[in-house]
Every structure is written in structure tokens, then in C-alpha cells.
Write an enzyme that holds these catalytic residues in place. Sequence first.
Site, PDB file in Angstrom:
ATOM      1  N   ASN A  19     -19.388  84.958  13.528  1.00 18.96           N
ATOM      2  CA  ASN A  19     -19.576  83.696  14.248  1.00 18.96           C
ATOM      3  C   ASN A  19     -18.739  82.994  15.243  1.00 18.96           C
ATOM      4  OD1 ASN A  19     -18.954  83.150  11.095  1.00 18.96           O
ATOM      5  ND2 ASN A  19     -18.833  80.948  11.854  1.00 18.96           N
ATOM      6  N   ASP A  20     -17.840  82.069  15.092  1.00 21.27           N
ATOM      7  CA  ASP A  20     -16.999  81.315  16.062  1.00 21.27           C
ATOM      8  C   ASP A  20     -16.090  82.175  16.531  1.00 21.27           C
ATOM      9  OD1 ASP A  20     -18.272  79.398  14.058  1.00 21.27           O
ATOM     10  OD2 ASP A  20     -16.510  78.267  13.686  1.00 21.27           O
TER      11      ASP A  20
END
Length: 538
Positions: A19-20
Site C-alpha cells: 500500500n502506501d
Amino acid sequence: MLSWQRTAFHFQPDKNWMNDPNGPVYYKEWYHFFYQYNPNDAVWGDIVWGHAVSRDMIHWLYLPIAMVPDQWYDANGVWTGSATILSDGQLVMLYTGSTNESVQVQNLAYPADPSDPLLLNWTKYDKNPVLSPPPGIHYRDFRDPTTAMLTSEGKWRISIGSKINKTGIALIYDTEDFKNFELKNGWLRAVQGTGMWECVDFYPVSSINDVGLDTSAYGDGVKHVVKVSLDDDRNDYYAIGSYDEKLASFLPDDVKNDVGIGLRYDYGNFYASKTFFDPSKQRRILWGWITEYDSECVDRTKSWASLQGIPRTVRLDRKTWSNLIQWPVEEVNSLRLRSSEFKDLKAKPGSVVPLQVETATQLDIVAEFEVDKEALETTLPESDTDYICESSGGASGRGALGPFGLLVLADAGLSEFTPLYFYVSKGLNGSLRTTFCSDQSRSSVATNVNKKVLGSVVPVFGGEKLSLRVLVDHSIVESFAQGGRTCVTSRVYPTRAIYGAAKLFVFNNATDATVTASIKVWQMNSAFIRPYHPETDT
Ligand code: DQQ
């Protein structure tokens, strides 16, 4: 399984969940990219910091995992954080730890060997955590520290996202050593009704030229941007305005476009983004996480989920003064192979025109469209001037002056295709308004994928042609309309328009106007993205 969905020139781990973007930074001639990563599964969980390096942000070497949850203060995950390069060149990393009791705290880490350009080993400060949720802040609403910027007092200032009831807020702390912090009164900004602010980003942009600025730049010729990732709707919103360094507060130029309620970086799939200043090319680079639009079950079947968008340069639009300009980093052009050019192609109302290109699964497309002038002048004002992509019915809904654009990842029989289109509407006062949309409703015959129409209005000045750049990479389509004023990223999952069966078309579904298109299409090479081998890669 589902191998045609795998991208060829976007950064993604070889398998499992990502993710991020975390702590992007340029250090000793390498671009470092850290990311939220699950080493055990293709869904979120067991979060560590993955790590990769690159010379050009296109070709990547996977490095060993940088940080794992091995302390009480990050036992539930080594969450998102940011890098700061201090005045003497030292690098510090602040990140959120989710503790053994799921309290969100901020931790300090630094390179074990600062002389190592690859930053292979990381040391966590032995007195972590350096920050715990302050009074009045819920223990699960305190995360994602920003890159620090210098104050006029010579202190370092960071922001951390949170909320109070439904009001999203960005807390401000000052520090001299990244170990002891002082909470400032008030907030950088607070906006009612926006909920939890994740992944706050806070940076300067030049108002006098297109050069990117160091995060600490302040004063004449500098405006500031605050970006938040809204946990409630999972989109990234930004506001442009002025930063009062003494008051530690930000005021948007236009309160209608305040933080979290106005402009978005991208009107498609783009979240938890983060910028950094690249001193080697004097530019600010934006990374954003692109999620899947299919089901977790399918992600587990294919054994990976999510990718990163192509990094974008970001700067103020000094023509509109009201939005940013985002554009793929110039290094992506090095992947361009053979090109095909189509000049002054006339698309009549209701037409679909095939473009003869080789395979159409890895493309960089640059297109310009001109609507027939007479039609623009003679078309009667319409009532639907507030055309909204989401509720428009997509590319099949017809108006006098739109929709028209491209069909990408289309099969020959048009059973699957993704329209990227402009829609021009004329208001009752004769003014024109242009919207740019990406229509996923017929991208795939599969049923368990997102089929929304995405997009937003795009500012167009008199005398400007409508322009579009599109990066197509198997299951991602990134569109930059009008030089990057409005961007839309789609994840699409064709089942027929794959490999050699994928085609490209121009279409015009306007009822009253012929459109003239000029298009250049490059085949795109694949990027080298592979594990680092110490023996051969030094
Ligand atoms: N992802 C991280 C958090 C952040 C969220 C956890 C945003 O730090 O708030 O993986 O996607």
C-alpha cells in the site's frame, strides 16, 4: 494465473500486498522507495517497510525489507512515515508504529550506516516512541508524520493527521533533535466533516517558475500545498494557499476548495500519496498508491495486489493559479519504443475509428482534439452544463459536443473497452465547460470489478486544444488531461482485450460536432524490476 493483469512498467513487489509509499528520498545518487508491504499475503496485514532503489524511478532493484515489527511500539505494524534530510546531510525517518495495544505512536529510525548509498540497514531509536497521542486525540487517530521543514527559529516542524469528532485536523509539532517534540497550539488546518486525515503532505511550490522547491522553502514567490488522504472516502485531496510560519497555520486561497473538500490529485484510483524534493533535478515528485478494483479473492488467486502510479512531477499551474500540474516524470520517456502517428484524423458524430498500432497493452499516447468551430458556435446552450462523470451514463450518453476521445484496451468486436473522453457543454450564457472522464463500465465482461465512470471538470483556456496523455499498462490506465490539470487513474480488468487482441480506437459520440484528432502512440518497453544482487549490482 491472470498473468495478463500484471503491469510491465509500474512499480510493484514481485508478489503479495503493497500500500502506501513511504519515505521517498534521493540519497547518494539513488532514488529510495519504501512502501507498506505484507510479506505473507496478497491482502493488508503484517505490515513491514518494503524497500527498493533506482537510478531513474523506472527501473528498480528490490532490497531486503527495511523495517519489521520487532518492538512493542510497532508490534502491530510499521506504518507510514517520511524521510527528512537534515542540514548536514543526515537522513532521519519518522514513522507510525501501531503498538502491541494498537496505540498509534511516532517512532524515529535512521540508517545504521549513513555511508551506505543503498541504506540496507536501519536502526530504531532506543527510546522510541518519540510521540504518543496528545490529550483529546483518540489512540487510533494519530498517524503518518510528514517530512519536516525548517522554521525561522531553526527548529524542524512536522505535521501529523488526526480528527476530532468528524473534523479532520493536522497537528503541528516542532523539534530540534527528532527525539523531543513540542506540540504547537491550534492546527495547521482543520476542516469540519472531513473525518480522519491520513498521510498529510505539506510542501511549497514556486509561484514564479516551474522549478520544484526544497520542503523548507518559504517566503516571496512560494505558495504552499496541504494534501490529505481522507479515510472516509479513500481519496487524496489538496488545497493551495498561504502558510503562516509564525502561527504554524495554513489558509487556502479559496475556502470552497479547502483541504479535503475541493480538488483531488486524481479523480480515479490514487491514495495515500507522498511527495519529495529531488535535488538532482530540482523537482518535486509525487508518488501515489493505486489499489485494486477487483476482489480480495481474485488478488489471492493472482498472488499480488496494488501498484504504484508512475511518479509525477508536481508544480503550480501558473495559468489558472488554482490547481497543480502533474506530469509523468521525464524518465518514463526512456521506455518509448516504436511510434505511430495519426494526423488530422476526422471523427464524425457517432463514429469509431480504429488506429493501426502493434499490440496495445503497453502504450504512451499523446493526443490532441479539436471540436469543429462551427459546431461550437452554433450549438444551442444545454441545460446539462454541470456534466458529472459519475452520473453521466459514460461514453454512450450523447450530447451535442461530446463525448469524444480514445477507447483503450479494446477488443476488435468492442465487447470490452475503456473510453477516455472529453465532454464539452455550453452553458445558458454561451460559456463552454469541459469535463474529462474515464469510463470503466465496459472495461471487462467480468462482473466482480469496479465499473464506475470517473473524472472531473478540466480548465481549458481559449485558444488551447484539448490535450490528453495516457499511459496504458495492462491493468492500469493513467490519464493526464490538459497538460496534467486533471488526472484520472483507472484499474481495469479486460479478459478479451489482452495480449495481441488489445486494440486502440478514436471515438466521437457527440451528435453535432466533428472532432479532429492528432495522435502519437509509442509502444512501451518493460522496466527492469528485479532483486538486488550484491555481487553484480555494485
Ligand atoms: N496506511 C497505513 C497507515 C495509513 C494508511 C497503514 C493509509 O499509516 O494511515 O498501512 O493507507
